[in-house]
Motif scaffolding. Structure first.
Motif, short mmCIF file in Angstrom:
data_model
loop_
_atom_site.label_atom_id
_atom_site.label_comp_id
_atom_site.label_asym_id
_atom_site.label_seq_id
_atom_site.Cartn_x
_atom_site.Cartn_y
_atom_site.Cartn_z
N ARG A 75 -42.17 -12.01 33.22
CA ARG A 75 -43.30 -11.16 33.21
C ARG A 75 -44.22 -11.35 34.41
O ARG A 75 -44.41 -12.47 35.03
CB ARG A 75 -44.34 -11.39 31.98
N THR A 77 -47.03 -12.48 36.70
CA THR A 77 -47.91 -13.74 36.15
C THR A 77 -48.74 -13.85 37.25
O THR A 77 -48.63 -13.95 38.60
CB THR A 77 -47.09 -14.75 35.93
N GLN A 101 -56.91 -8.78 32.83
CA GLN A 101 -55.57 -8.97 31.72
C GLN A 101 -55.98 -7.91 30.51
O GLN A 101 -54.84 -7.08 30.18
CB GLN A 101 -55.24 -10.20 31.22
N LYS A 102 -57.26 -7.96 29.96
CA LYS A 102 -57.36 -7.16 29.08
C LYS A 102 -57.51 -5.65 29.43
O LYS A 102 -57.06 -4.88 28.51
CB LYS A 102 -58.79 -7.83 28.30
N LYS A 105 -53.93 -4.36 29.65
CA LYS A 105 -53.38 -4.38 28.32
C LYS A 105 -53.61 -3.21 27.77
O LYS A 105 -52.98 -2.41 27.19
CB LYS A 105 -53.71 -5.38 27.60
N LYS A 109 -49.95 -2.05 30.23
CA LYS A 109 -49.31 -3.15 31.42
C LYS A 109 -49.38 -4.40 30.96
O LYS A 109 -50.57 -4.92 30.42
CB LYS A 109 -49.92 -2.82 32.58
N ASP A 110 -48.36 -5.25 31.27
CA ASP A 110 -48.21 -6.63 30.87
C ASP A 110 -48.82 -7.44 32.01
O ASP A 110 -48.10 -7.32 33.20
CB ASP A 110 -46.95 -6.81 30.44
N LEU A 111 -49.58 -8.36 31.82
CA LEU A 111 -49.92 -9.57 32.85
C LEU A 111 -50.10 -10.77 32.21
O LEU A 111 -50.78 -10.87 31.05
CB LEU A 111 -51.22 -9.28 33.55
N GLY A 112 -49.26 -11.74 32.47
CA GLY A 112 -49.40 -12.90 32.32
C GLY A 112 -50.33 -13.95 32.93
O GLY A 112 -50.42 -13.73 34.38
N ASP A 138 -53.98 -15.05 25.29
CA ASP A 138 -52.72 -14.55 25.90
C ASP A 138 -52.70 -15.54 27.19
O ASP A 138 -52.25 -15.02 28.12
CB ASP A 138 -52.48 -13.24 26.23
N ARG A 182 -42.27 -10.24 37.98
CA ARG A 182 -41.56 -10.47 36.96
C ARG A 182 -40.23 -11.36 37.01
O ARG A 182 -39.73 -11.94 35.79
CB ARG A 182 -41.27 -9.34 35.80
N VAL A 207 -48.19 -5.53 38.29
CA VAL A 207 -47.62 -5.25 37.11
C VAL A 207 -46.46 -4.15 37.36
O VAL A 207 -45.91 -3.64 36.21
CB VAL A 207 -48.50 -4.92 36.11
#
Length: 209
Positions: A75, A77, A101-102, A105, A109-112, A138, A182, A207
């Motif tokens: 993902r 990151t 990140q929040k 989300k 959208k996804d962020l590690g 997370d 990713r 992302v």
């Protein structure tokens, strides 16, 4: 036949000027679209052709589970190196990252976020769990043996050094956040204290890669 008056000549020129203006606006918009398209295509070509960043490693997360380089290749990151006794850089950076990140989300959208300690002698999985647990569920916090952590830091181009401080010590370390797409490929960094809007823009772009 009489010649047109200055007012009549001005009226005749208005449609011509209007069409010329619209043509100019359309040309500028077309140029902007081309620049954006080719710029994005060039970035995608560069990232698609690059190898994953860093080296293989085997460490432990805050829950006692094994963590390998695969965690950075699944993902988009934000990779950050720090330690729990850090007085300002680390808590500030992790707090800001968790906020981004929040927000992402909330947009679907996804962020590690992966936080690797540079002080494994003090930062046990239990301590890391308490430390990052207050920020986000997370965040993956990583530790291991001093030798394994040192090898991982070297493989990812990160710097860390123990600095004596009276009867105790602190850690000098890389303060920038490393951004990986990713597939684990390097796409840039966020410097400590970077303009929030600039940092947010970098993560929003990350992302989408």
């Amino acid at each position: 036949m009489t010649d047109p008056t200055p007012r009549e000549r001005g009226r005749r020129r208005l449609p011509v000027l209007r069409y010329a203006l619209w043509f100019l606006v359309a040309a500028v918009l077309a140029l902007l679209v081309l620049v954006w398209t080719f710029g994005r295509a060039e970035m995608e070509e560069v990232t698609q052709g690059a190898e994953p960043y860093g080296t293989a490693f085997r460490l432990t997360d805050q829950n006692g589970a094994e963590v390998t380089e695969a965690a950075l290749r699944s993902r988009p990151t934000a990779l950050f190196f720090g330690f729990t006794h850090c007085p300002d850089v680390c808590p500030t950076t992790l707090y800001e990252l968790s906020g981004y990140q929040k927000a992402l989300k909330g947009e679907g959208k996804d962020l590690g976020i992966v936080f690797v300690t540079v002080d494994p002698e003090r930062d046990t999985p239990e301590i890391l769990k308490t430390y990052v647990g207050a920020l986000s569920p997370d965040i993956t916090a990583v530790t291991g043996t001093p030798d394994d952590v040192a090898a991982m830091l070297k493989g990812y181009g990160a710097y860390a050094r123990k600095v004596p401080q009276g009867d105790d010590y602190t850690m000098d370390h890389t303060a920038s956040v490393i951004l990986l797409d990713r597939a684990g490929r390097f796409v840039g960094t966020i410097a400590y204290g970077e303009n929030p809007e600039t940092a947010k823009g970098k993560l929003e772009r990350l992302v989408t890669l």
